[in-house]
Design a protein around this motif. Structure first.
Motif, short mmCIF file in Angstrom:
data_model
loop_
_atom_site.label_atom_id
_atom_site.label_comp_id
_atom_site.label_asym_id
_atom_site.label_seq_id
_atom_site.Cartn_x
_atom_site.Cartn_y
_atom_site.Cartn_z
N MET A 77 0.82 -1.20 0.00
CA MET A 77 0.00 0.00 0.00
C MET A 77 0.87 1.26 0.00
O MET A 77 0.61 2.19 -0.76
N VAL A 78 1.89 1.32 0.87
CA VAL A 78 2.79 2.47 0.90
C VAL A 78 3.46 2.64 -0.46
O VAL A 78 3.63 3.77 -0.94
N GLU A 79 3.84 1.53 -1.09
CA GLU A 79 4.49 1.59 -2.40
C GLU A 79 3.60 2.30 -3.41
O GLU A 79 4.08 3.12 -4.20
N ASN A 80 2.31 2.00 -3.42
CA ASN A 80 1.39 2.64 -4.36
C ASN A 80 1.29 4.14 -4.12
O ASN A 80 1.23 4.94 -5.07
N TYR A 81 1.28 4.54 -2.86
CA TYR A 81 1.21 5.96 -2.54
C TYR A 81 2.50 6.67 -2.94
O TYR A 81 2.47 7.81 -3.40
N LEU A 82 3.65 6.00 -2.76
CA LEU A 82 4.91 6.59 -3.19
C LEU A 82 4.95 6.75 -4.71
O LEU A 82 5.45 7.75 -5.23
N ARG A 83 4.44 5.77 -5.42
CA ARG A 83 4.39 5.88 -6.87
C ARG A 83 3.53 7.08 -7.29
O ARG A 83 3.86 7.79 -8.25
N ALA A 84 2.46 7.31 -6.57
CA ALA A 84 1.56 8.41 -6.91
C ALA A 84 2.23 9.77 -6.73
O ALA A 84 1.87 10.74 -7.40
N THR A 85 3.21 9.85 -5.84
CA THR A 85 3.89 11.13 -5.59
C THR A 85 5.08 11.34 -6.52
O THR A 85 5.59 12.46 -6.62
N GLY A 86 5.56 10.28 -7.19
CA GLY A 86 6.74 10.39 -8.05
C GLY A 86 8.04 10.11 -7.33
O GLY A 86 9.12 10.23 -7.93
N PHE A 87 7.99 9.69 -6.06
CA PHE A 87 9.19 9.48 -5.27
C PHE A 87 9.52 8.00 -5.06
O PHE A 87 10.41 7.67 -4.29
N TYR A 88 8.81 7.12 -5.75
CA TYR A 88 9.02 5.69 -5.50
C TYR A 88 10.43 5.25 -5.88
O TYR A 88 11.09 4.55 -5.12
N HIS A 89 10.92 5.66 -7.04
CA HIS A 89 12.21 5.16 -7.53
C HIS A 89 13.37 5.70 -6.70
O HIS A 89 14.29 4.94 -6.35
N VAL A 90 13.35 6.98 -6.38
CA VAL A 90 14.47 7.55 -5.61
C VAL A 90 14.48 7.01 -4.19
O VAL A 90 15.53 6.93 -3.55
N SER A 91 13.32 6.59 -3.68
CA SER A 91 13.26 6.06 -2.32
C SER A 91 13.96 4.71 -2.20
O SER A 91 14.26 4.26 -1.09
N ARG A 92 14.26 4.08 -3.33
CA ARG A 92 14.90 2.77 -3.31
C ARG A 92 16.42 2.86 -3.41
O ARG A 92 17.11 1.84 -3.41
N ILE A 93 16.94 4.08 -3.54
CA ILE A 93 18.39 4.27 -3.66
C ILE A 93 18.97 4.49 -2.27
O ILE A 93 18.52 5.36 -1.53
N GLY A 94 19.96 3.71 -1.92
CA GLY A 94 20.60 3.86 -0.62
C GLY A 94 21.63 4.99 -0.64
O GLY A 94 21.91 5.60 -1.68
N VAL A 95 22.19 5.27 0.51
CA VAL A 95 23.21 6.31 0.64
C VAL A 95 24.55 5.75 0.18
O VAL A 95 24.96 4.66 0.60
N ILE A 96 25.23 6.47 -0.70
CA ILE A 96 26.54 6.06 -1.21
C ILE A 96 27.60 6.88 -0.50
O ILE A 96 27.57 8.10 -0.51
N ARG A 97 28.55 6.20 0.10
CA ARG A 97 29.61 6.89 0.84
C ARG A 97 30.98 6.39 0.38
O ARG A 97 31.10 5.34 -0.23
#
Length: 283
Positions: free
Chosen positions: A1-21
Motif C-alpha cells: 500500500m505504501v508503495e502505491n502511494y509513493l508511486r503516486a507522488t513520483g518518489f518511488y524510484h528515488v526512495s529505493r536508492i541507498g546512501v553512497i559513501r
C-alpha cells in the motif's frame, strides 16, 4: 500500500536508492574539472555534464511540472503550523536555526505510523519524502536537518507529483558543484548520489570494481573493503586518459510507464528553478 502511494507522488524510484559513501577521491577529481561559467566538466573528450535525462533515469523523479519554489517563512508560527499539518504534531527543530527540522525526529514519527488508514499512510509518505529531501535531494553538509520551506509543497498530497523535483535537484547539484570548485571550499554537499551514479554510468573507468572479480594475486592484497580503493591521483589519471565516454548509456533500458512522459521532455532548453537556485540549462 505504501508503495502505491509513493508511486503516486513520483518518489518511488528515488526512495529505493541507498546512501553512497566513501568516494570522496573521485568527487575531488571531478570537481577540479568543473567550470561554473558553463556548468560542465571540461575533459579531453569535450565538455560533459549531468542532464535532466540522467536525473530521470537515475532518480526517477519528475522533471516536467511546476517549479519547486515559493515563499519562505522562518518564523516559529510558520514551522509549527506547517509541521502539524504534515506530521500531525509540532516538529522538533534545530536549536540554533528554528526553520530546520530534525530528520531523526521525522523518521521516528514516520516509523510510528500504524498505517491503518489512508491518512496514516499519507502522513507516512509525507514524512518519508521530507527525509529524502533532506538526506538525498537537497542535502546540506550535516544531512541531519531539512528546511521547513518544503513543507507547503507536501500539504496537498494530490499535487506532490506535479512539481518538477528532478530539475530542482539538478539545479541544486549545479550550485553545489559551483561552490565546491572555489579554492577555499573543503567539502561538498548536494545530491552526491546523483553525481556518483552519473559518473559510473557515463565513465565506466571510474566505476567501483567488485573485489570478487579480481584475480587472486590482486585480491590477496585487499582488506575487508568490497571495492578497490583509489586515490585522487588515480582518478585524475583515469579521467585524463579515458578512452571512451558513454554518450547514450540508457539506450535499451526498460523505462517504467510513470517515467515515459518525463523522458520525452528531457532534451528541452529551459530554466532550472528552485528556492535558492535559478540557472539556465542547455541540451
Amino acid at each position: 500500500m505504501v508503495e502505491n502511494y509513493l508511486r503516486a507522488t513520483g518518489f518511488y524510484h528515488v526512495s529505493r536508492i541507498g546512501v553512497i559513501r566513501g568516494f570522496h577521491p573521485m568527487l575531488a577529481a571531478l570537481v577540479e574539472r568543473w567550470r561554473p561559467e558553463t556548468h560542465t566538466f571540461v575533459l579531453l573528450i569535450g565538455e560533459v555534464t549531468v542532464t535532466l535525462e540522467d536525473v530521470a533515469h537515475i532518480f526517477g523523479l519528475p522533471i516536467d511540472g511546476e517549479p519547486v519554489s515559493g515563499w519562505t517563512d522562518s518564523s516559529g508560527e510558520f514551522v509549527q503550523s506547517q509541521g502539524i499539518a504534515i506530521f500531525g504534531r509540532e516538529p522538533s527543530v534545530n536549536g540554533n536555526v528554528k526553520s530546520y527540522i530534525k530528520l531523526g525526529w521525522v523518521r521516528r514519527i514516520r516509523d510510528a505510523e500504524p498505517l491503518d488508514t489512508d491518512e496514516s499512510i499519507r502522513r507516512y509518505v509525507r514524512c518519508h519524502i521530507f527525509c529524502l529531501l533532506g538526506s538525498t535531494l537537497f542535502t546540506d553538509k550535516s544531512t541531519a536537518y531539512a528546511h521547513a520551506k518544503y513543507l507547503p509543497l507536501l500539504r496537498d498530497f494530490e499535487r506532490i507529483h506535479t512539481y518538477s523535483w528532478g530539475s530542482a535537484c539538478l539545479a541544486h547539484l549545479y550550485k553545489a558543484l559551483c561552490r565546491a570548485s572555489r579554492y577555499d571550499t573543503k567539502e561538498m554537499d548536494g545530491p552526491l548520489n546523483l553525481l556518483f551514479v552519473w559518473a559510473w554510468e557515463r565513465m565506466p573507468c571510474l566505476a567501483p570494481v567488485p573485489r570478487q572479480t579480481l584475480p587472486p594475486a590482486v585480491e590477496s592484497f585487499g582488506t575487508d573493503h568490497s571495492v578497490v580503493i583509489k586515490t585522487v591521483e588515480t582518478f585524475r589519471h583515469d579521467i585524463d586518459y579515458m578512452q571512451e565516454f558513454e554518450w547514450r548509456p540508457y539506450d535499451g533500458l526498460f523505462v517504467p510507464d510513470d517515467l515515459h512522459p518525463h523522458i520525452e521532455v528531457c532534451d528541452i532548453i529551459a530554466p532550472l528553478l528552485s528556492f535558492e537556485c535559478g540557472t539556465l540549462r542547455t541540451k
